[in-house]
Scaffold this motif. Structure first.
Motif, PDB file in Angstrom:
ATOM      1  N   UNK A 188      -4.415  -2.296  19.580  1.00  0.00           N
ATOM      2  CA  UNK A 188      -4.599  -0.862  19.364  1.00  0.00           C
ATOM      3  C   UNK A 188      -3.342  -0.232  18.754  1.00  0.00           C
ATOM      4  N   UNK A 189      -2.202  -0.575  19.288  1.00  0.00           N
ATOM      5  CA  UNK A 189      -0.935  -0.031  18.792  1.00  0.00           C
ATOM      6  C   UNK A 189      -0.764  -0.341  17.302  1.00  0.00           C
ATOM      7  N   UNK A 190      -0.936  -1.606  16.948  1.00  0.00           N
ATOM      8  CA  UNK A 190      -0.716  -2.002  15.555  1.00  0.00           C
ATOM      9  C   UNK A 190      -1.864  -1.566  14.646  1.00  0.00           C
ATOM     10  N   UNK A 191      -3.050  -1.391  15.187  1.00  0.00           N
ATOM     11  CA  UNK A 191      -4.149  -0.832  14.397  1.00  0.00           C
ATOM     12  C   UNK A 191      -3.799   0.598  13.978  1.00  0.00           C
ATOM     13  N   UNK A 192      -3.211   1.352  14.886  1.00  0.00           N
ATOM     14  CA  UNK A 192      -2.748   2.695  14.541  1.00  0.00           C
ATOM     15  C   UNK A 192      -1.710   2.660  13.433  1.00  0.00           C
ATOM     16  N   UNK A 193      -0.836   1.665  13.471  1.00  0.00           N
ATOM     17  CA  UNK A 193       0.155   1.534  12.405  1.00  0.00           C
ATOM     18  C   UNK A 193      -0.508   1.195  11.070  1.00  0.00           C
ATOM     19  N   UNK A 194      -1.546   0.369  11.105  1.00  0.00           N
ATOM     20  CA  UNK A 194      -2.268   0.048   9.873  1.00  0.00           C
ATOM     21  C   UNK A 194      -2.837   1.328   9.257  1.00  0.00           C
ATOM     22  N   UNK A 195      -3.447   2.156  10.087  1.00  0.00           N
ATOM     23  CA  UNK A 195      -3.990   3.421   9.589  1.00  0.00           C
ATOM     24  C   UNK A 195      -2.870   4.301   9.022  1.00  0.00           C
ATOM     25  N   UNK A 196      -1.726   4.356   9.708  1.00  0.00           N
ATOM     26  CA  UNK A 196      -0.608   5.159   9.214  1.00  0.00           C
ATOM     27  C   UNK A 196      -0.118   4.648   7.859  1.00  0.00           C
ATOM     28  N   UNK A 197       0.008   3.333   7.712  1.00  0.00           N
ATOM     29  CA  UNK A 197       0.444   2.761   6.431  1.00  0.00           C
ATOM     30  C   UNK A 197      -0.594   3.062   5.353  1.00  0.00           C
TER      31      UNK A 197
END
Length: 157
Positions: free
Chosen positions: A140-149
């Motif tokens: 979940x944490x890194x999925x949020x980062x994917x969306x941010x990128x």
């Protein structure tokens, strides 16, 4: 709560998107030319985030089912060096691998007679319930980062 309901809730946590976007939706439709771009002030590309999710989830799965598993060295073994996937097949395989390993972990949760809270015979007291939460939290944490990128790159709706 009955064990069956806990397992169902964990499965939904691992595969769903209740309070956030799912991993599958976050990586859907990313243009091939943007997968390896590292935006300004970011340490990694979308590809590196996807691979990091894959490696970490694989490590947690193997740790959970194999007492002899040796984790990669931290942090180098959990992050790809190259920000760009080798090709489209590598991208697709990484995403497919994440899906397969998640399904394999869910099989561990659904084994007949499983005790979610029984510490493994190895490790420092970890158990399936903890590891399920770890996978869900990490992804979940890194999925949020994917969306941010994706937003930084102008590739998000």
């Amino acid at each position: 709560m009955a064990e069956k309901e806990v397992i169902q809730s964990l499965q939904e946590l691992l595969t769903g998107s209740h309070a956030h976007i799912s991993f599958e939706d976050a990586v859907k439709g990313i243009p091939e030319n943007l997968r390896g771009v590292v935006p300004d002030n970011m340490p990694y590309s979308i590809w590196q985030l996807v691979e990091h999710i894959r490696i970490a989830q694989w490590d947690i799965l193997e740790f959970s089912r194999n007492p002899g598993h040796q984790s990669p060295p931290w942090p180098a073994g959990y992050w790809p060096n190259d920000p760009v996937p080798k090709d489209d097949d590598a991208w697709k395989e990484s995403i497919a691998h994440i899906k397969r390993d998640c399904a394999e972990f869910i099989k561990l949760l659904k084994r007949p007679g499983v005790d979610l809270y029984e510490p493994f015979t190895h490790g420092d007291g970890q158990h399936l319930f903890r590891e399920a939460l770890l996978i869900a939290d990490h992804t979940s944490y890194h999925t949020g980062e994917i969306v941010a990128v994706r937003r930084m790159l102008g590739a998000w709706k």
